[in-house]
Design a protein around this motif. Structure first.
Motif, mmCIF file in Angstrom:
data_model
loop_
_atom_site.group_PDB
_atom_site.id
_atom_site.type_symbol
_atom_site.label_atom_id
_atom_site.label_comp_id
_atom_site.label_asym_id
_atom_site.label_seq_id
_atom_site.Cartn_x
_atom_site.Cartn_y
_atom_site.Cartn_z
ATOM 1 N N LYS A 112 0.855 -1.192 0.000
ATOM 2 C CA LYS A 112 0.000 0.000 0.000
ATOM 3 C C LYS A 112 0.891 1.242 0.000
ATOM 4 N N VAL A 113 0.612 2.144 -0.941
ATOM 5 C CA VAL A 113 1.425 3.348 -1.135
ATOM 6 C C VAL A 113 0.486 4.548 -1.235
ATOM 7 N N ASN A 114 0.918 5.673 -0.704
ATOM 8 C CA ASN A 114 0.188 6.922 -0.894
ATOM 9 C C ASN A 114 0.729 7.639 -2.121
ATOM 10 N N ASP A 115 -0.141 7.933 -3.087
ATOM 11 C CA ASP A 115 0.315 8.586 -4.304
ATOM 12 C C ASP A 115 0.585 10.065 -4.045
ATOM 13 N N LEU A 116 0.858 10.817 -5.103
ATOM 14 C CA LEU A 116 1.233 12.228 -4.961
ATOM 15 C C LEU A 116 0.156 13.036 -4.253
ATOM 16 N N ARG A 117 -1.105 12.662 -4.424
ATOM 17 C CA ARG A 117 -2.223 13.395 -3.816
ATOM 18 C C ARG A 117 -2.657 12.797 -2.488
ATOM 19 N N GLY A 118 -1.913 11.835 -1.994
ATOM 20 C CA GLY A 118 -2.236 11.256 -0.700
ATOM 21 C C GLY A 118 -3.248 10.137 -0.731
ATOM 22 N N ASN A 119 -3.677 9.708 -1.908
ATOM 23 C CA ASN A 119 -4.648 8.628 -2.002
ATOM 24 C C ASN A 119 -3.949 7.287 -1.792
ATOM 25 N N PRO A 120 -4.488 6.427 -0.941
ATOM 26 C CA PRO A 120 -3.869 5.105 -0.758
ATOM 27 C C PRO A 120 -4.135 4.205 -1.960
ATOM 28 N N ILE A 121 -3.089 3.641 -2.506
ATOM 29 C CA ILE A 121 -3.203 2.744 -3.649
ATOM 30 C C ILE A 121 -2.401 1.475 -3.380
ATOM 31 N N GLU A 122 -2.728 0.421 -4.112
ATOM 32 C CA GLU A 122 -2.005 -0.840 -4.011
ATOM 33 C C GLU A 122 -1.168 -1.030 -5.267
ATOM 34 N N MET A 123 0.098 -1.424 -5.071
ATOM 35 C CA MET A 123 1.016 -1.587 -6.193
ATOM 36 C C MET A 123 1.813 -2.879 -6.026
ATOM 37 N N ALA A 124 2.136 -3.493 -7.153
ATOM 38 C CA ALA A 124 3.029 -4.645 -7.192
ATOM 39 C C ALA A 124 3.750 -4.620 -8.533
ATOM 40 N N ALA A 125 4.975 -5.098 -8.554
ATOM 41 C CA ALA A 125 5.780 -5.045 -9.776
ATOM 42 C C ALA A 125 6.515 -6.363 -9.970
ATOM 43 N N GLN A 126 6.893 -6.606 -11.212
ATOM 44 C CA GLN A 126 7.748 -7.740 -11.538
ATOM 45 C C GLN A 126 9.006 -7.216 -12.205
ATOM 46 N N ILE A 127 10.134 -7.787 -11.829
ATOM 47 C CA ILE A 127 11.408 -7.377 -12.414
ATOM 48 C C ILE A 127 12.175 -8.620 -12.869
ATOM 49 N N VAL A 128 12.967 -8.441 -13.897
ATOM 50 C CA VAL A 128 13.874 -9.480 -14.374
ATOM 51 C C VAL A 128 15.292 -8.999 -14.070
ATOM 52 N N TRP A 129 15.962 -9.691 -13.174
ATOM 53 C CA TRP A 129 17.284 -9.248 -12.713
ATOM 54 C C TRP A 129 18.306 -10.372 -12.906
ATOM 55 N N ARG A 130 19.569 -9.981 -12.863
ATOM 56 C CA ARG A 130 20.659 -10.959 -12.944
ATOM 57 C C ARG A 130 21.909 -10.370 -12.288
ATOM 58 N N VAL A 131 22.768 -11.260 -11.862
ATOM 59 C CA VAL A 131 24.022 -10.859 -11.221
ATOM 60 C C VAL A 131 25.063 -10.569 -12.296
ATOM 61 N N VAL A 132 25.659 -9.399 -12.249
ATOM 62 C CA VAL A 132 26.713 -9.042 -13.197
ATOM 63 C C VAL A 132 28.084 -8.982 -12.527
ATOM 64 N N ASP A 133 28.117 -8.851 -11.208
ATOM 65 C CA ASP A 133 29.381 -8.837 -10.471
ATOM 66 C C ASP A 133 29.230 -9.760 -9.262
ATOM 67 N N THR A 134 29.818 -10.948 -9.363
ATOM 68 C CA THR A 134 29.652 -11.939 -8.298
ATOM 69 C C THR A 134 30.315 -11.508 -6.999
ATOM 70 N N ALA A 135 31.413 -10.775 -7.093
ATOM 71 C CA ALA A 135 32.101 -10.331 -5.882
ATOM 72 C C ALA A 135 31.224 -9.376 -5.077
ATOM 73 N N GLN A 136 30.588 -8.437 -5.737
ATOM 74 C CA GLN A 136 29.706 -7.512 -5.037
ATOM 75 C C GLN A 136 28.489 -8.235 -4.465
ATOM 76 N N ALA A 137 27.925 -9.161 -5.238
ATOM 77 C CA ALA A 137 26.725 -9.876 -4.784
ATOM 78 C C ALA A 137 27.011 -10.705 -3.535
ATOM 79 N N LEU A 138 28.201 -11.287 -3.435
ATOM 80 C CA LEU A 138 28.510 -12.170 -2.313
ATOM 81 C C LEU A 138 29.117 -11.449 -1.122
ATOM 82 N N PHE A 139 29.917 -10.402 -1.372
ATOM 83 C CA PHE A 139 30.724 -9.829 -0.306
ATOM 84 C C PHE A 139 30.328 -8.403 0.092
ATOM 85 N N ASP A 140 29.527 -7.711 -0.731
ATOM 86 C CA ASP A 140 29.155 -6.335 -0.389
ATOM 87 C C ASP A 140 27.790 -6.239 0.282
#
Length: 300
Positions: A121-149
């Motif tokens: 639940k998110v309040n939009d710019l005018r303060g109205n409560p709205i429901e949001m959900a998103a899908q993303i396609v991600w991948r690891v490009v730097d294994t050192a950062q993903a594991l150690f940072d």
């Protein structure tokens, strides 16, 4: 020291590890087995005792040493190599691989992965409560950062996706009834592009990039959904009435101009007003009109 400087000091960078193909070491492993079998056979026959003893003792050591260094990588898979906690590099070569047995291997998938966030639940710019959900396609490009940072890069993704959705959702109104501003509902593609940029910036510290991003759910919250639906219905009715009245006015103007041009009837101002009133009632009424026969004159 600023936050950017802290990130720069603690940021890891992936580099290529020094590893070997496992097929050569597999040959050495098989050779050590053969040598040990030969040594046992020699001792059993009491021939060449010293050489057989050396073979029987050395072959198991070589066998264990070689066997402990094997690992296998599939396509789009990497292995981070560490020595007593010190990062030595990343191996991205596929197939059977081998490193020194005291080097630790941590496998990381670099394949594209789909993630669907929970409805938040998110309040939009005018303060109205709205429901949001998103899908993303991600991948690891730097294994050192993903594991150690970051501590757990998958959990890090989940938290950052939620934070980015809240930030983008609060930046725009859900809907703009005047159709003048960029809105979440009316400009999904533009907002999705901005969400992707926000996520790439947030996830860069973990060596992760976002290939694709989009919304899977976008709606008013339940507590105001009914009121907003009635508002949309009322605005739709008003817009339809406006279009109907504009069309009716044009038709009345056409009718009066045609009557005057063809001199079908001469109308004074009062009769013209009465005719306009009747035509507007006929054209804008929701029900079928009922004709009324006037047996007198307009002034009776």
């Amino acid at each position: 020291m600023t936050e950017s400087n802290v990130i720069a000091l603690t940021s890891s960078r992936e580099r290529t590890a020094s590893t070997a193909s496992g097929y050569l070491m597999l040959f050495i492993l098989l050779l050590s087995i053969i040598v040990q079998i030969w040594g046992i056979a020699q001792l059993a026959n009491e021939q060449d005792g010293l050489l057989a003893i050396v073979a029987v003792i050395a072959a198991p050591i070589v066998l264990v040493f070689v066997a402990c260094g094997f690992y296998m990588l599939q396509p789009n898979q990497a292995a981070a190599i560490t020595l007593f906690g010190d990062y030595q590099g990343t191996d991205r070569a596929t197939g059977l691989r081998w490193v020194l047995p005291w080097l630790m291997r941590k496998k990381v998938s670099v394949r594209a992965t789909n993630f669907i966030s929970d409805k938040i639940k998110v309040n939009d710019l005018r303060g109205n409560p709205i429901e949001m959900a998103a899908q993303i396609v991600w991948r690891v490009v730097d294994t050192a950062q993903a594991l150690f940072d970051v501590d757990d890069y998958k959990e890090f993704i989940r938290v950052q996706v939620e934070a980015a959705i809240r930030k983008i959702g609060a930046r725009y109104p859900y809907d703009d009834f005047d159709h003048q501003d960029v809105t979440l509902r009316g400009h999904l593609d533009e907002v999705a592009v901005e969400l992707r940029k926000e996520l790439i910036e947030r996830l860069s510290i973990a060596g992760i990039t976002v290939d694709e991003c989009g919304f899977t759910h976008l709606a008013y919250a339940q507590e105001i959904a009914g009121a907003m639906l009635r508002r949309q219905q009322a605005q739709a009715v008003v817009a339809a009435r406006r279009t109907l009245v504009d069309g009716a006015v044009g038709m009345v103007e056409m009718a009066l101009a045609s009557l005057s041009e063809k001199k079908v009837v001469e109308l004074d101002d009062e009769r013209r007003a009465a005719m306009v009133s009747n035509l507007m009632v006929v054209l804008c009424g929701e029900r079928d009109t009922q004709p009324v026969v006037n047996t007198g004159t307009l002034y009776q």
